[in-house]
Enzyme design. Structure first.
Site, PDB file in Angstrom:
ATOM      1  N   HIS A   1      -4.875   0.626   6.817  1.00 16.08           N
ATOM      2  CA  HIS A   1      -3.657   1.091   7.349  1.00 16.08           C
ATOM      3  C   HIS A   1      -2.976   2.098   6.270  1.00 16.08           C
ATOM      4  O   HIS A   1      -1.858   1.901   5.943  1.00 16.08           O
ATOM      5  CB  HIS A   1      -2.633  -0.013   7.471  1.00 16.08           C
ATOM      6  CG  HIS A   1      -1.260   0.518   8.357  1.00 16.08           C
ATOM      7  ND1 HIS A   1      -0.333   1.283   7.990  1.00 16.08           N
ATOM      8  CD2 HIS A   1      -1.108   0.061   9.582  1.00 16.08           C
ATOM      9  CE1 HIS A   1       0.360   1.488   8.978  1.00 16.08           C
ATOM     10  NE2 HIS A   1      -0.062   0.556  10.200  1.00 16.08           N
TER      11      HIS A   1
ATOM     12  N   GLU B   1      -5.467   5.253  12.067  1.00 14.01           N
ATOM     13  CA  GLU B   1      -5.989   3.880  11.878  1.00 14.01           C
ATOM     14  C   GLU B   1      -7.145   3.891  13.059  1.00 14.01           C
ATOM     15  O   GLU B   1      -6.915   3.402  14.175  1.00 14.01           O
ATOM     16  CB  GLU B   1      -5.127   2.930  12.280  1.00 14.01           C
ATOM     17  CG  GLU B   1      -3.816   3.161  11.452  1.00 14.01           C
ATOM     18  CD  GLU B   1      -2.439   2.192  12.202  1.00 14.01           C
ATOM     19  OE1 GLU B   1      -2.726   1.290  12.261  1.00 14.01           O
ATOM     20  OE2 GLU B   1      -1.616   2.947  12.287  1.00 14.01           O
TER      21      GLU B   1
ATOM     22  N   HIS C   1      -0.236  -6.216  13.753  1.00  9.32           N
ATOM     23  CA  HIS C   1      -1.282  -6.502  12.664  1.00  9.32           C
ATOM     24  C   HIS C   1      -1.342  -7.860  11.925  1.00  9.32           C
ATOM     25  O   HIS C   1      -1.282  -8.008  10.975  1.00  9.32           O
ATOM     26  CB  HIS C   1      -0.486  -5.411  11.459  1.00  9.32           C
ATOM     27  CG  HIS C   1      -0.729  -4.168  11.728  1.00  9.32           C
ATOM     28  ND1 HIS C   1      -1.695  -3.397  12.584  1.00  9.32           N
ATOM     29  CD2 HIS C   1       0.209  -3.052  11.495  1.00  9.32           C
ATOM     30  CE1 HIS C   1      -1.342  -2.262  13.059  1.00  9.32           C
ATOM     31  NE2 HIS C   1      -0.250  -1.899  12.158  1.00  9.32           N
TER      32      HIS C   1
END
Length: 374
Positions: free
Chosen positions: A198, A338, A124
């Site tokens: 998220h 996600e 991420h």
């Protein structure tokens, strides 16, 4: 709508607004960063609050079948924790959502090294991603829909990625429980981009004593991407049939979650896998998941234009995260859904490409749509 506005609307002096947006100061971080909050409210009572820090979906209030509102997303009350102990709660993640093997990829013959914040992998954005940046509040508006636009410039080389990227996130809430999130970006040199939200959900309400594992999940995906012990995709597309990863007919999240005879469940400590959606890459958002709580009746549908959906069953929540309302979040207290390109796609030529070039903008549109099952 304010009392004064309703009075004017009743006299015909102005049209009634279906959805409202308001802006406020959320607080200041220890380093002096001033964080703004924007609240979007629909006529049906659904509301969301977004923070400028991380362009984060902070609160998501949704009614149950009796009309009782609950926040269905996990997160922090203390703004400073978003910076000091980030866990991607509701954040905009990028430049690249999910994992990149050893934090390395090659583009046009040039090798790039990203920060490694997940063992040997980059996750991420490598701990220096979009989730820990304070975004500019570009525009907030009420009307038929309520809208909030957040922007930021990601300079060339930020977190190891090539190209200066102009990124924009647009949250739009209507009065029928649909929150659309559009991710747009342009670059001045070839790069890779994979942005998503998220949020970690519990349709019983965050902090519910029973956790989220009784939530019923449906995912229209016949295949998923198996991973190595470091949670990097092997490159294979495996059939879900006959495995704990078959959510096509819908089942409680907890079913098969502790099946230690399945090596993939062992690797993920539960489900932490990307599903190859049957719909593939689409021009308009199509269904990627349905999550419901039978007791409260709350339902969430996730739609996306992207080909993949990472499902994460909160396996690394260990009781050390002090969340909203003083709740200590534990394993299984939330579920992340996600939408995205596949994990480690820059290193797998058979996956849908995450490459973005100058003159060819990146765009991902997803929708969180809440309703009530009677």
């Amino acid at each position: 709508m304010s009392t004064a506005a309703m009075a004017l609307a009743a006299t015909g002096a102005l049209p009634a607004l279906a959805a409202e947006a308001s802006q406020d100061t959320a607080g200041t971080l220890d380093d002096g960063t001033k964080v703004t909050s924007v609240t979007l409210t629909g006529a049906d009572g659904v509301s969301v609050t977004i923070l400028s820090f991380g362009a984060t979906l902070w609160k998501f209030m949704a009614p149950d079948r009796d009309g009782e509102l609950a926040d269905i997303t996990l997160g922090y009350d203390d703004l400073q924790l978003f910076k000091d102990k980030p866990n991607f709660w509701g954040a905009t993640v990028g430049r690249y959502a999910n994992r990149i093997d050893h934090g390395r990829f090659t583009l046009d013959g040039t090798a790039y090294q990203l920060p490694q914040n997940d063992g040997e992998n980059s996750l991420h954005g490598g701990g220096k991603g979009f989730d820990v940046q304070n975004w500019k509040v570009e525009k907030v508006s009420s009307g038929k829909v309520a809208r909030a636009i957040f922007t930021r410039t990601s300079p060339d080389g930020e977190a190891g990625y090539p190209g200066t990227v102009q990124a924009r996130v647009t949250y739009t809430l209507d009065d029928h429980g649909s929150l659309q999130i559009a991710f747009d970006a342009t670059t001045d040199k070839p790069t890779v981009i994979n942005m998503t939200n998220h949020a970690i959900f519990n349709m019983a309400g965050e902090g519910a004593p029973q956790g989220a594992m009784g939530n019923v999940l449906t995912v229209p995906a016949s295949h998923y991407t198996p991973v190595s012990e470091t949670l990097i995709p092997t490159g294979e597309l495996a059939a879900v049939e006959g495995t704990p990863f078959d959510f096509r007919a819908g089942k409680a999240m907890e079913e098969g979650l502790r099946d230690g005879t399945d090596q993939q469940i062992v690797y993920g400590r539960g489900v932490d896998h990307n599903f190859a959606l049957d719909k593939g890459l689409t021009k308009t958002p199509e269904l990627a998941a349905r999550l419901s709580d039978p007791e409260s009746g709350r339902v969430l549908e996730v739609l996306t234009t992207e080909p993949g959906l990472q499902v994460y069953s909160g396996n690394f929540l260990d009781g050390t995260f002090l969340g909203k309302h003083g709740h200590l979040y534990r394993m299984g207290d939330g579920i992340a859904l996600e939408p995205q390109k596949f994990p480690d796609a820059p290193n797998h030529s058979n996956f849908v490409s995450a490459r973005v070039d100058p003159g060819t903008p990146y765009r991902h549109v997803m929708v969180y749509r809440v309703s009530v099952e009677r």
